[in-house]
Design a protein around this motif. Sequence first.
Motif, PDB file in Angstrom:
ATOM      1  N   GLY B 162     -39.633  -8.277  19.847  1.00 41.98           N
ATOM      2  CA  GLY B 162     -38.446  -8.536  19.104  1.00 41.98           C
ATOM      3  C   GLY B 162     -38.803  -8.080  17.974  1.00 41.98           C
ATOM      4  N   ILE B 163     -38.662  -6.288  18.146  1.00 39.22           N
ATOM      5  CA  ILE B 163     -39.174  -5.209  17.176  1.00 39.22           C
ATOM      6  C   ILE B 163     -38.161  -4.152  17.986  1.00 39.22           C
ATOM      7  CG2 ILE B 163     -41.412  -6.161  16.517  1.00 39.22           C
ATOM      8  CD1 ILE B 163     -42.825  -4.090  18.290  1.00 39.22           C
ATOM      9  N   PRO B 164     -37.743  -2.920  17.196  1.00 39.72           N
ATOM     10  CA  PRO B 164     -37.610  -1.704  17.579  1.00 39.72           C
ATOM     11  C   PRO B 164     -38.663  -0.979  18.578  1.00 39.72           C
ATOM     12  CG  PRO B 164     -37.309  -2.023  15.610  1.00 39.72           C
ATOM     13  CD  PRO B 164     -39.023  -3.235  16.076  1.00 39.72           C
ATOM     14  N   THR B 165     -37.925  -0.386  19.657  1.00 39.88           N
ATOM     15  CA  THR B 165     -38.274   0.364  20.457  1.00 39.88           C
ATOM     16  C   THR B 165     -39.221   1.185  20.131  1.00 39.88           C
ATOM     17  OG1 THR B 165     -36.373   1.501  21.349  1.00 39.88           O
ATOM     18  CG2 THR B 165     -36.738   0.258  22.192  1.00 39.88           C
ATOM     19  N   ASN B 166     -38.662   1.985  18.651  1.00 39.56           N
ATOM     20  CA  ASN B 166     -39.745   3.058  18.108  1.00 39.56           C
ATOM     21  C   ASN B 166     -40.847   2.364  17.591  1.00 39.56           C
ATOM     22  OD1 ASN B 166     -40.011   5.574  17.053  1.00 39.56           O
ATOM     23  ND2 ASN B 166     -39.899   4.797  14.925  1.00 39.56           N
ATOM     24  N   THR B 167     -40.754   0.621  17.140  1.00 38.09           N
ATOM     25  CA  THR B 167     -41.955   0.054  16.571  1.00 38.09           C
ATOM     26  C   THR B 167     -43.018  -0.154  17.831  1.00 38.09           C
ATOM     27  OG1 THR B 167     -40.924  -0.749  15.308  1.00 38.09           O
ATOM     28  CG2 THR B 167     -43.044  -1.069  15.675  1.00 38.09           C
ATOM     29  N   VAL B 168     -42.386  -0.137  19.178  1.00 36.60           N
ATOM     30  CA  VAL B 168     -42.670  -0.433  20.268  1.00 36.60           C
ATOM     31  C   VAL B 168     -43.598   0.928  20.431  1.00 36.60           C
ATOM     32  CG1 VAL B 168     -43.277  -1.095  22.607  1.00 36.60           C
ATOM     33  CG2 VAL B 168     -41.753  -2.055  21.111  1.00 36.60           C
ATOM     34  N   LYS B 169     -44.045   1.891  20.444  1.00 33.86           N
ATOM     35  CA  LYS B 169     -44.150   3.131  20.537  1.00 33.86           C
ATOM     36  C   LYS B 169     -44.830   3.498  19.283  1.00 33.86           C
ATOM     37  CE  LYS B 169     -40.346   5.532  22.630  1.00 33.86           C
ATOM     38  NZ  LYS B 169     -38.811   5.800  22.784  1.00 33.86           N
ATOM     39  N   THR B 170     -44.669   3.590  18.697  1.00 35.14           N
ATOM     40  CA  THR B 170     -45.728   3.437  17.747  1.00 35.14           C
ATOM     41  C   THR B 170     -47.289   2.595  17.422  1.00 35.14           C
ATOM     42  OG1 THR B 170     -43.932   4.117  16.190  1.00 35.14           O
ATOM     43  CG2 THR B 170     -45.977   3.476  14.175  1.00 35.14           C
TER      44      THR B 170
END
Lengths: 225, 192
Positions: B162-170
């Motif tokens: 439930g988090i943005p994809t950019n947050t996943v990458k970070t």
Amino acid sequence: MTDPENIADGVHPEAALLPWYANGTLRDDERGQVARHLESCEDCRHELNELAQLKGNLNAMYQQVPGPSARLARSVMARVAAEPRTRQNQKGRDTSWLSDLDQWCRSLLIPQWVPTLAIVLLVTQMVLLLWVGLPLPERDEVSSRSIGMETTQAMQIVLAFQPSATEEQIRSLVSGLHGRLVDGPTPAGLYTIRLPRQDAAAADQLLAQLNTRHDLVRSAELIKP
Amino acid sequence: MDATYQSDGSEPDLLATVAMGDQSAFERLYHSYEKRLYQYVSTLVSDAALAEEVVGDTMLAVWRGAGTFAHTSRVSTWIFGIARHKALDAIRRSGRRQREVDLEGTGELPHPHDHPDAGVLRNQVTRLTQRALACLTPEHREILRLVFYEELPYEEISVLLGIPTNTVKTRVYYAKQRLKEQLERVGQKEPI
């Protein structure tokens, strides 16, 4: 957790995709982008090697981590078996048609058709605006006036002017009546004037007034429909 | 990931069979997920008994709700999503702080095909990895497992957490950095 919101400055954007390059789940276009970048970037090649090593270590480690006890499996299977089979089957059927209904309803909410509808509405709106904005063709004007005058034909009057009446006086009188000269002069010197719509009493009053203008008007008669 | 647990394209069909009440299909699904789920839940829940309870509840929820699978993600993402919710619920209920994960004491088994020295080395690396992982936050442990063991695409991890994809990458980027730091730290204490 206090991770920064973004990856550190100076890190190549492709580096953020390297974990998924390593696990083989990138889309083709992203995979191609990363592969091209790797050809020319030693830092990212080094990073990828570290990630591959990390992946190997994690795999080796997790394979050695035990799973849950056999008791859990027995417990879960017993609870599943305890649920009435018939009810479960019924539930499956109910779920099936309910699921179909649910999918159908959801498909209405999936906005696949919204762009099409928006385009149709925009085009319709533009056509309407163009249609409204265009000047009315002459024939429409004539026809609408004709329609309007259908009821005012009863308000057409025939005027005979004194021989001494000048054209300017005639025009002034017609203008004062808010009428329009539609015929004349005839060989007998008669002019037909269309007047705005009005009731019979007003028309009679107007005729009476005209017939008192002996200096200008010889006779004024209403044309009955 | 271990090939035993490799999911394939037949998982939606298996789940559909489970939805029809087929207990043998459920048993197959259970055995292909029990270890993965237990390990995943253990990245969030430190107590082994609680982790087992969460796995049991998750699989019962799968049995009861198989017909609601919407085919908008992998089956594994759907099941892990259920497990995650139940794990977080369990943590809230228990009120315990999840600070340490019991990954210790499991790295002593030699790999069956290794040379004895290679087996020793592998076990040392595994032990160091366990110790380094145990020093990470649950979020970092969780995401490293989802990427490198479950091999999920970042889009599915985004849905699961439930988090943005950019947050996943970070998050993966910094989790990997922290793990590397911890590996260096524990490696100095216990050189390979």
